[in-house]
Design a protein around this motif. Structure first.
Motif, mmCIF file in Angstrom:
data_model
loop_
_atom_site.group_PDB
_atom_site.id
_atom_site.type_symbol
_atom_site.label_atom_id
_atom_site.label_comp_id
_atom_site.label_asym_id
_atom_site.label_seq_id
_atom_site.Cartn_x
_atom_site.Cartn_y
_atom_site.Cartn_z
ATOM 1 N N UNK A 267 0.829 -1.098 0.094
ATOM 2 C CA UNK A 267 -0.083 0.114 0.012
ATOM 3 C C UNK A 267 0.915 1.296 0.024
ATOM 4 N N UNK A 268 0.421 2.366 -0.668
ATOM 5 C CA UNK A 268 1.277 3.635 -0.611
ATOM 6 C C UNK A 268 0.787 4.271 0.775
ATOM 7 N N UNK A 269 1.939 4.529 1.289
ATOM 8 C CA UNK A 269 2.174 5.408 2.418
ATOM 9 C C UNK A 269 2.915 6.341 2.384
ATOM 10 N N UNK A 270 2.835 7.802 2.880
ATOM 11 C CA UNK A 270 3.643 8.628 2.525
ATOM 12 C C UNK A 270 4.520 9.155 3.923
ATOM 13 N N UNK A 271 3.852 8.810 5.044
ATOM 14 C CA UNK A 271 4.427 9.388 6.387
ATOM 15 C C UNK A 271 4.464 11.002 6.552
ATOM 16 N N UNK A 272 3.645 11.534 5.566
ATOM 17 C CA UNK A 272 3.571 12.960 5.451
ATOM 18 C C UNK A 272 2.463 13.443 6.435
ATOM 19 N N UNK A 273 2.326 14.818 6.344
ATOM 20 C CA UNK A 273 1.365 15.602 7.210
ATOM 21 C C UNK A 273 1.221 16.990 6.626
ATOM 22 N N UNK A 274 0.433 17.752 7.248
ATOM 23 C CA UNK A 274 0.038 19.114 6.749
ATOM 24 C C UNK A 274 1.166 20.250 6.395
ATOM 25 N N UNK A 275 2.208 19.889 7.261
ATOM 26 C CA UNK A 275 3.513 20.525 7.106
ATOM 27 C C UNK A 275 4.684 20.003 6.465
ATOM 28 N N UNK A 276 4.573 18.900 5.912
ATOM 29 C CA UNK A 276 5.630 18.082 5.407
ATOM 30 C C UNK A 276 5.033 17.462 4.311
ATOM 31 N N UNK A 277 4.894 18.049 3.007
ATOM 32 C CA UNK A 277 4.205 17.363 1.926
ATOM 33 C C UNK A 277 5.473 17.208 0.925
ATOM 34 N N UNK A 278 6.823 17.614 1.123
ATOM 35 C CA UNK A 278 7.777 17.325 0.293
ATOM 36 C C UNK A 278 8.015 16.025 -0.353
ATOM 37 N N UNK A 279 7.572 14.964 0.296
ATOM 38 C CA UNK A 279 8.103 13.739 -0.073
ATOM 39 C C UNK A 279 7.418 13.148 -1.066
ATOM 40 N N UNK A 280 6.193 13.539 -1.292
ATOM 41 C CA UNK A 280 5.302 12.930 -2.490
ATOM 42 C C UNK A 280 6.043 12.880 -3.686
ATOM 43 N N UNK A 281 6.552 14.080 -4.288
ATOM 44 C CA UNK A 281 7.039 14.131 -5.594
ATOM 45 C C UNK A 281 8.366 13.248 -5.580
#
Length: 339
Positions: A267-281
């Motif tokens: 499953x796709x999981x990012x571990x990101x949150x509202x103040x840390x969106x940088x990992x998606x790209x």
């Protein structure tokens, strides 16, 4: 010059693929919107509507917030989510201070009634409280999850380097030196990595009717062969890839074979949150492109290496991006794709 000042630039001439928006809609199974990463005043630190808009720009259609907790904290989170309850799904936590069966039953039932559709078991259960995940007192948690047909997302272990001495051979030396509270090499205080993996496997094996999502590539992203053996042995086990493209991307041949073989279990999981969106790209580039030798995230600094893209086939991408999460959380795919 100090080691941290050394920032070499590769002389290799390489293709660079910029992917701002995922190729297919994404169901992010691993995000953090609450106090775990943002503190008790998280509700004042971001605007939910703005956060949702930014996610939609990246083609994130639905997300699991792992910071649902329970009781008054769950109510606070529901208020923060507000009108976006169709976008976010909360997972609850258990109260580590009270493992009485009746109390846990009421806690889980109340959170389920308030919309929680999964249970989060975090590493502090074992590393801070000294409670094994296969402790018989937790059987009620796993049994209720099975009865309610909701998954348990468990994060029990950190990277293997965190459990080894802070020596010149430790590949995460700089990261651990900067974050000493992430060091678990003192086995008089913490269980060994091997002990954690043993209790993780015991937990999954003892509860075959419970669906488990083991975060961070089964807690063992450095050893895909072993994770594959667990997936083969336990059909109730699934994994997410949150915060582990650094490990996966440095072994692209093994990782691509692993994704192709276990595409229905990842499953796709990012571990990101509202103040840390940088990992998606970086994740999009890793999963979709065939780019070579690129940074996995310029901000994280987990280790001194670069990664390679897996250029996954479309059907594998769809499984990882949304199909598997829809299946485990009982979301109709057609409704999901409508956004």
């Amino acid at each position: 010059m100090k080691l941290e000042e050394y920032k070499p630039l590769t002389e290799a001439k390489l293709k660079t693929t910029e992917i701002k928006r995922a190729k297919y809609p994404i169901f992010d199974i691993h995000t953090h919107m609450g106090k775990l990463l943002l503190g008790d005043d998280y509700d004042k630190r971001y605007d939910t509507a703005d956060y949702v808009n930014k996610l939609r720009e990246k083609n994130i259609v639905k997300a699991v917030n792992l910071d649902g907790f329970y009781g008054a904290e769950l109510v606070k989170m529901k208020n923060k989510i507000g009108e976006y309850s169709g976008f976010f799904i909360n997972f609850l936590w258990i109260d580590h201070e009270n493992l009485e069966e009746d109390y846990l039953r009421k806690l889980i039932a109340d959170a389920y009634e308030k919309g929680c559709r999964g249970i989060k078991i975090w590493k502090n259960l074992t590393l801070d409280y000294g409670i094994r995940t296969d402790d018989e007192r937790l059987d009620v948690v796993y049994e209720m999850a099975a009865d309610l047909n909701i998954p348990v997302l468990m994060h029990i272990g950190d990277p293997t380097a965190f459990f080894k001495p802070l020596a010149n051979t430790n590949e995460r030396y700089e990261e651990l030196a900067a974050n000493p509270d992430w060091q678990f090499a003192d086995h008089s205080r913490f269980p060994s990595f091997e002990e954690l993996m043993e209790m993780q496997e015991n937990t999954i094996a003892r509860h075959p009717n419970t669906t488990f999502i083991i975060a961070h590539v089964g807690s063992y992203s450095e050893n895909l062969e072993q994770v594959g053996k667990w997936l083969d042995a336990y059909p109730n086990m699934h994994i997410d890839i949150a915060a582990r493209i650094a490990e996966l991307g440095r072994v692209p041949y093994s990782a691509r074979r692993f994704f192709n073989k276990y595409s229905k279990r990842i499953l796709f999981g990012s571990d990101c949150g509202p103040l840390s969106l940088g990992s998606y790209e970086y994740m999009f580039r890793f999963l979709e492109s065939d780019d070579e030798y690129f940074p996995y995230d310029v901000e994280l600094g987990q280790g001194r290496w670069h990664i390679y893209g897996l250029y996954l086939d479309d059907e594998v991408l769809k499984d990882v991006y949304y199909k598997n999460a829809c299946h485990l959380l009982h979301i109709d795919e057609e409704e999901f794709l409508k956004g």
